[in-house]
Design an enzyme around this catalytic site. Structure first.
Site, PDB file in Angstrom:
ATOM      1  N   SER A 118      34.952  50.396  23.221  1.00  0.00           N
ATOM      2  CA  SER A 118      34.058  50.792  24.314  1.00  0.00           C
ATOM      3  C   SER A 118      32.573  50.733  23.945  1.00  0.00           C
ATOM      4  O   SER A 118      31.766  50.266  24.750  1.00  0.00           O
ATOM      5  CB  SER A 118      34.440  52.179  24.830  1.00  0.00           C
ATOM      6  N   LYS A 153      42.896  62.603  26.783  1.00  0.00           N
ATOM      7  CA  LYS A 153      42.842  62.363  28.237  1.00  0.00           C
ATOM      8  C   LYS A 153      43.470  63.493  29.064  1.00  0.00           C
ATOM      9  O   LYS A 153      43.006  63.788  30.156  1.00  0.00           O
ATOM     10  CB  LYS A 153      43.547  61.044  28.581  1.00  0.00           C
ATOM     11  N   ASN A 161      40.017  59.600  32.190  1.00  0.00           N
ATOM     12  CA  ASN A 161      39.427  58.700  31.186  1.00  0.00           C
ATOM     13  C   ASN A 161      37.914  58.526  31.367  1.00  0.00           C
ATOM     14  O   ASN A 161      37.261  57.883  30.541  1.00  0.00           O
ATOM     15  CB  ASN A 161      40.127  57.333  31.172  1.00  0.00           C
ATOM     16  N   ASP A 217      41.895  53.595  35.096  1.00  0.00           N
ATOM     17  CA  ASP A 217      42.823  52.617  34.508  1.00  0.00           C
ATOM     18  C   ASP A 217      43.527  51.764  35.570  1.00  0.00           C
ATOM     19  O   ASP A 217      43.718  50.562  35.375  1.00  0.00           O
ATOM     20  CB  ASP A 217      43.873  53.323  33.643  1.00  0.00           C
ATOM     21  N   GLY A 224      57.767  50.766  30.138  1.00  0.00           N
ATOM     22  CA  GLY A 224      57.030  51.882  29.533  1.00  0.00           C
ATOM     23  C   GLY A 224      56.670  52.922  30.568  1.00  0.00           C
ATOM     24  O   GLY A 224      56.547  52.616  31.768  1.00  0.00           O
ATOM     25  N   ALA A 225      56.540  54.177  30.125  1.00  0.00           N
ATOM     26  CA  ALA A 225      56.244  55.275  31.055  1.00  0.00           C
ATOM     27  C   ALA A 225      55.203  56.236  30.483  1.00  0.00           C
ATOM     28  O   ALA A 225      55.213  57.429  30.786  1.00  0.00           O
ATOM     29  CB  ALA A 225      57.535  56.015  31.408  1.00  0.00           C
ATOM     30  N   ALA A 269      49.292  54.900  30.501  1.00  0.00           N
ATOM     31  CA  ALA A 269      48.866  53.647  31.127  1.00  0.00           C
ATOM     32  C   ALA A 269      49.831  53.265  32.243  1.00  0.00           C
ATOM     33  O   ALA A 269      49.412  52.814  33.319  1.00  0.00           O
ATOM     34  CB  ALA A 269      48.784  52.543  30.081  1.00  0.00           C
ATOM     35  N   ILE A 275      49.463  45.073  28.572  1.00  0.00           N
ATOM     36  CA  ILE A 275      48.245  45.856  28.345  1.00  0.00           C
ATOM     37  C   ILE A 275      47.879  45.885  26.864  1.00  0.00           C
ATOM     38  O   ILE A 275      46.790  46.295  26.507  1.00  0.00           O
ATOM     39  CB  ILE A 275      48.318  47.284  28.938  1.00  0.00           C
ATOM     40  N   GLY A 330      45.564  41.575  28.258  1.00  0.00           N
ATOM     41  CA  GLY A 330      45.257  42.985  28.478  1.00  0.00           C
ATOM     42  C   GLY A 330      43.819  43.385  28.213  1.00  0.00           C
ATOM     43  O   GLY A 330      43.402  44.483  28.609  1.00  0.00           O
TER      44      GLY A 330
END
Ligand code: ATR
Length: 282
Positions: A22, A71, A92, A108, A134-135, A138, A223, A246
């Site tokens: 970032s 987060k 975020n 996101d 995925g869970a 994201a 991602i 991603g």
């Protein structure tokens, strides 16, 4: 870039934070637009998150990004949580208001959609069923964005079924939970496949996903951006599926924060993508 006494200040809070891209990507925009501002890495220990957030207005910060593992803590520490962040369960982006109040957002899902839209201008979430692997955090943002974008069905595949069930209950909409063992057959008739797991990331095991049942016009995105070309994206491209990497999601999710803190809507360009990509190699 010279920073004056009037420079606007922002940064990213994480622990650790040294790996974060970032500062590089916001630094690119500050330089590119000639803005008198600075964006700093803020290494904040778990346990200090609330105190540091509260000090931001008192130190003249315009806001911060919040990254792993802060987060969820940030969601409970700000004054106002935007509806999307609440639904996702994570913040975020924090914006300091004129009175020093803190607003928490989650960008996101916006970053995910904008990345696909800018890579494939005709792409729309309502084109057909989506398969999400995925869970985690994201996946929550991505599923919410897909449901809100009128995806007719989201097939959510996760190793731990209870996490997928919780996500489906919190996000709502046409999400069906699919067992991890059935992830290959789940691709039948899908228009989109998204990997949000950490599988395939440098240093992690590979993602073992057979693409045979996936229509060749389905969009495939990951991602994971280290490496940029994951084995999933390579396998998809080899059979003719459109693929989107991603890194673009990371760049696009940064736009709303930059605009709020520094007062300018920034653009994600090929030159910027290349500059941030270079940071991955360093
Ligand atoms: P984030 O919040 O950044 O999305 P996370 O919460 O750590 O990250 O989620 C990582 C995802 O990768 C989870 O869906 C995780 O599955 P579990 O919920 O079962 O833990 C998935 N994941 C990580 N390692 C995995 C593995 N070896 N096999 C299958 N899924 C895996």
């Amino acid at each position: 870039m010279i920073v004056s006494g009037e420079a606007k200040l922002a940064g990213v809070m994480g622990w650790p934070v040294a790996h974060s891209l970032s500062p590089r990507l916001h630094g690119y925009w500050l330089e590119h637009y000639g803005i008198d501002g600075a964006y700093l890495p803020l290494a904040v220990r778990p346990g200090d998150v609330e105190a540091v957030l509260r000090l931001l207005p008192r130190m003249g910060f315009a806001g911060v990004n919040v990254t792993v593992p802060h987060k969820e803590t940030a969601l409970g520490a700000v004054d106002t949580v935007e509806a999307e962040a609440r639904r996702i369960g994570a913040v975020n982006t924090v914006v300091v208001g004129p009175d020093g109040d803190l607003t928490g957002r989650n960008t996101d899902g916006f970053g995910f959609l904008e990345n696909l839209r800018s890579a494939l201008p005709k792409w729309m979430p309502d084109r057909g069923p989506a398969v999400v692997l995925g869970a985690g955090g994201a996946a929550r943002a991505i599923c919410a964005a897909l449901v809100d974008g009128a995806a007719p069905e989201v097939r959510l595949v996760n190793r731990t079924p209870s996490r997928a069930e919780a996500l489906a209950a919190d996000v709502g909409g046409p999400i069906t939970v699919v067992p991890w063992a059935e992830r290959n057959a789940a691709l039948d008739g899908a228009a989109l496949l998204v990997n949000t797991t950490t599988l395939g990331m440098t240093g992690n095991p590979p993602l073992d996903q057979d693409l045979t049942d996936l229509p060749t016009d389905a969009v495939v995105t990951d991602i994971v951006y280290a490496p940029l070309q994951t084995t999933l994206l390579e396998a998809a491209a080899a059979r003719g599926n459109p693929t989107v990497d991603g890194l673009g999601m990371l760049l696009h999710q940064a736009r709303p924060g930059f605009a709020a803190w520094f007062g300018r809507e920034p653009e994600v360009t090929a030159a910027m993508h290349a500059f941030v990509r270079q940071g991955l190699a360093e």
